[in-house]
Enzyme design. Sequence first.
Site, mmCIF file in Angstrom:
data_model
loop_
_atom_site.group_PDB
_atom_site.id
_atom_site.type_symbol
_atom_site.label_atom_id
_atom_site.label_comp_id
_atom_site.label_asym_id
_atom_site.label_seq_id
_atom_site.Cartn_x
_atom_site.Cartn_y
_atom_site.Cartn_z
ATOM 1 N N HIS A 518 62.452 76.830 10.833
ATOM 2 C CA HIS A 518 61.063 76.392 10.614
ATOM 3 C C HIS A 518 60.310 76.284 11.934
ATOM 4 O O HIS A 518 59.227 76.864 12.106
ATOM 5 C CB HIS A 518 61.085 75.038 9.889
ATOM 6 C CG HIS A 518 59.736 74.462 9.615
ATOM 7 N ND1 HIS A 518 59.161 74.468 8.364
ATOM 8 C CD2 HIS A 518 58.835 73.841 10.428
ATOM 9 C CE1 HIS A 518 57.972 73.881 8.412
ATOM 10 N NE2 HIS A 518 57.755 73.491 9.659
ATOM 11 N N GLU A 519 60.879 75.547 12.884
ATOM 12 C CA GLU A 519 60.187 75.366 14.157
ATOM 13 C C GLU A 519 60.087 76.674 14.934
ATOM 14 O O GLU A 519 59.111 76.921 15.646
ATOM 15 C CB GLU A 519 60.890 74.291 14.997
ATOM 16 C CG GLU A 519 60.945 72.919 14.343
ATOM 17 C CD GLU A 519 59.603 72.426 13.837
ATOM 18 O OE1 GLU A 519 58.560 72.781 14.428
ATOM 19 O OE2 GLU A 519 59.586 71.698 12.830
ATOM 20 N N HIS A 652 52.917 61.159 10.551
ATOM 21 C CA HIS A 652 52.114 62.356 10.343
ATOM 22 C C HIS A 652 50.624 62.027 10.237
ATOM 23 O O HIS A 652 49.790 62.712 10.837
ATOM 24 C CB HIS A 652 52.551 63.070 9.055
ATOM 25 C CG HIS A 652 53.720 63.967 9.226
ATOM 26 N ND1 HIS A 652 55.007 63.497 9.348
ATOM 27 C CD2 HIS A 652 53.818 65.325 9.292
ATOM 28 C CE1 HIS A 652 55.835 64.521 9.474
ATOM 29 N NE2 HIS A 652 55.153 65.630 9.438
ATOM 30 N N PHE A 654 49.101 58.769 10.617
ATOM 31 C CA PHE A 654 48.559 57.677 11.427
ATOM 32 C C PHE A 654 48.849 57.830 12.923
ATOM 33 O O PHE A 654 48.158 57.248 13.745
ATOM 34 C CB PHE A 654 49.092 56.332 10.936
ATOM 35 C CG PHE A 654 48.689 55.994 9.532
ATOM 36 C CD1 PHE A 654 47.350 55.912 9.188
ATOM 37 C CD2 PHE A 654 49.635 55.782 8.548
ATOM 38 C CE1 PHE A 654 46.957 55.615 7.882
ATOM 39 C CE2 PHE A 654 49.266 55.479 7.246
ATOM 40 C CZ PHE A 654 47.919 55.400 6.913
ATOM 41 N N GLY A 656 49.831 61.155 14.131
ATOM 42 C CA GLY A 656 49.726 62.577 14.427
ATOM 43 C C GLY A 656 48.439 63.165 13.903
ATOM 44 O O GLY A 656 47.446 62.467 13.732
ATOM 45 N N TYR A 658 47.849 64.879 10.901
ATOM 46 C CA TYR A 658 47.845 65.283 9.499
ATOM 47 C C TYR A 658 47.005 64.388 8.596
ATOM 48 O O TYR A 658 47.121 64.483 7.371
ATOM 49 C CB TYR A 658 49.281 65.341 8.960
ATOM 50 C CG TYR A 658 49.990 66.627 9.297
ATOM 51 C CD1 TYR A 658 50.017 67.685 8.399
ATOM 52 C CD2 TYR A 658 50.622 66.793 10.516
ATOM 53 C CE1 TYR A 658 50.668 68.871 8.691
ATOM 54 C CE2 TYR A 658 51.280 67.974 10.837
ATOM 55 C CZ TYR A 658 51.300 69.008 9.922
ATOM 56 O OH TYR A 658 51.935 70.180 10.229
#
Length: 734
Positions: A518-519, A652, A654, A656, A658
């Site tokens: 994925h990464e 994600h 709060f 980051g 997203y």
Amino acid sequence: MKFHRAAILILTATRTVASFTPRSSGGRTAFSGRRAFSFLASTSSGNPLLDQKDLPRFSLIQASDLSPAVDTLLTDMATNFESLQTKISPSSAKYDDILPEMEKITYPISYAWGVAGHLNGVKNGEELRKAYEGSQGQVVKAFSDLKQSRVIFDAMNEVIKDPSLSQAQRRALESNIRAMTLGGVGLDGAEKERFNDIKQRLAELATTFSNNVLDTTKLFSLTITDPAELEGVPSSAKKMWAAAAEGDEEKGPWKITLDGPSYIAAMQHLGVRKHREAIYRAFVTRASEANEDKNNVPLIKEILTLKQEAAKLLGFSNYAEQSLSSKMADSVQKVDEMSSFMKEKALPNAIKELEDITSFARANGGEEYSEANLPRLMSWDTSFWSERLKETKFDMTEEELRPYFALPEVLGGMFGLAKRIFGIDIKPADGEAEVWNDDVSFFNVFDEESGEKIASFYLDPYSRPADKRGGAWMDVCIGKSKATNRMVPVAYLTCNGSPPIGDTPSLMTFREVETLFHEFGHGLQHMLTNVDIGDVAGISGVEWDAVELPSQFMENWCYDEKTVYGFAKHYETKEPLPKDLFEKLKEQRTYGAGMMCMRQLYFGQLDIELHARYDPTTSSESIFDVQKRVAAEYSSHLPPVEGDRFLCAFNHIFGGGYAAGYYSYKWAEILSADAFGAFEDVGLENEEEIRRVGRSFRKTVLGYGGGKPPSEVFEEFRGREANPEALLRHNGLM
């Protein structure tokens, strides 16, 4: 993207990644020659963060270098930017007068701040944290000032009218104009001052939120001394827990922590139910009221309140509207439609899956799990019994697979796949770059046809709970840009996989293999870009809900026979993975797919609910009331336990990028499954056709990056717009 008869259009709004936005966010393997980073290293000459001729000087960087470097670079940026503004005449400006010059002006501080942000994630410590937080306000203010330049904004709005612009240039201008609009360029007076204060405070809150999660993850541990309590636990987990306690694999003691590999192993394999409950409750209450000065509850309320206020200052009804204005799904309604469609397909499966797990637990768990004593399975039960049912159903355990997934072999197979389908050679280059930890390796990427070096990347594969945040991510070290003369992009690929223990290499779970692929997919989009305009090269300028396409696309290859047999070899005997195990691996792909899909939809809709329909200043509901309400619709089969505070560690949205965007994982998964369908259509065994389609994917999805709207990119690759049939088929939800 079609859902039944109603089409949810893939729109062309760009994700805001303006050129003047700073980027932040003994050796255990067979690789050698690394030079480890230390804050205690001495600097022989000058400030290493100002040495930007090549790759970061990780062996020299000290936390004390950050503040003076930021001061110097921000002063230079302000001087150069002021000079640029005096030269610009909006009515007569040309493209080359603006964006390339902005890239040159902002690159030095973006580079240094990006290095600092990376180290804050992978080598976090009090000294660096203090230095980073001390400089953050200056950096945020400086870039806010740039985004609010009326001269530059007016000039770009004139330049974009030029019919001779290339598509990539036009996309770059659109991205920057949108960034400035959302950055408050249209505000004046008290509104502008308030908006800027909010931006400063939100940056501080996001950093504190993430730090609180990291700190409270490290606070908890459970030590086991009785070997009988580890009955049935795989050897790999016992070795990991014994190493954490400095004990013996068979005699103990064993220490379980909330670090990813340790926590997951406990949830899946620890048979003592009271221990699983204690570990689970500790995990879902991290950074909550129980943690006093590390409590994220008031931070969440403040973050939601400030985002709502800032959005309204910009003319939006709520923050979700603001966030979605730069995404493919440009409205809350479109996100709701996608979620409802997927829920209709997945929920019946999820209910049936949980019923099967519950029945199995009651049949095999004794009186403790009888219906009289346990009306339903609890959240700390499902992973454990799901694993037992899967082992029975497929006659295979995760532990049987681990010896065939040694990291060095997996890397070799993954690189072999990239050579097959994309025409690139990836070669170890340890010693060419300084690194921040002995675990880290460095690689160069070459074009197979020309032999030219086209990219490089760092790989930091293992969990380090003492100073590395959890999860997995790809980030930009150096972006491709003609303006800054950096034409060889460099990426950071970061995972938190199972570390080696003693002389045994890292033996990965299959999920860790998927995470690595994925990464790597994210990294490929960054590294294989054909665009040389920094604003839209690689992942820059790609709509947020399309950016997961290449990453989730790469996960599909973990079920391709030729790919898997390129790396699935026993680490000791070198024997290939038995064919029956591979067939079972493919069969179990859809196992639990309904529950997993509902989990993602639940998180995504909770995110949207908090940012679109919840007002923290007037609502009588708490954020946890909202969580329960959304769970009643999207997690009714497995409701949160009383006291669940997982929102306090929901980095994600709060901590980051997203916020009002977590739905993107599912949105992009539809795109990625359909993209992989192009390879399935020609036959995965047809090597010539796979090569042809792979080169097309490289040219379009990976090559165009943000230089072309993702709807157009997808249609050029696939020959039509996306539909969800491939995803439903892959997940057994047709």
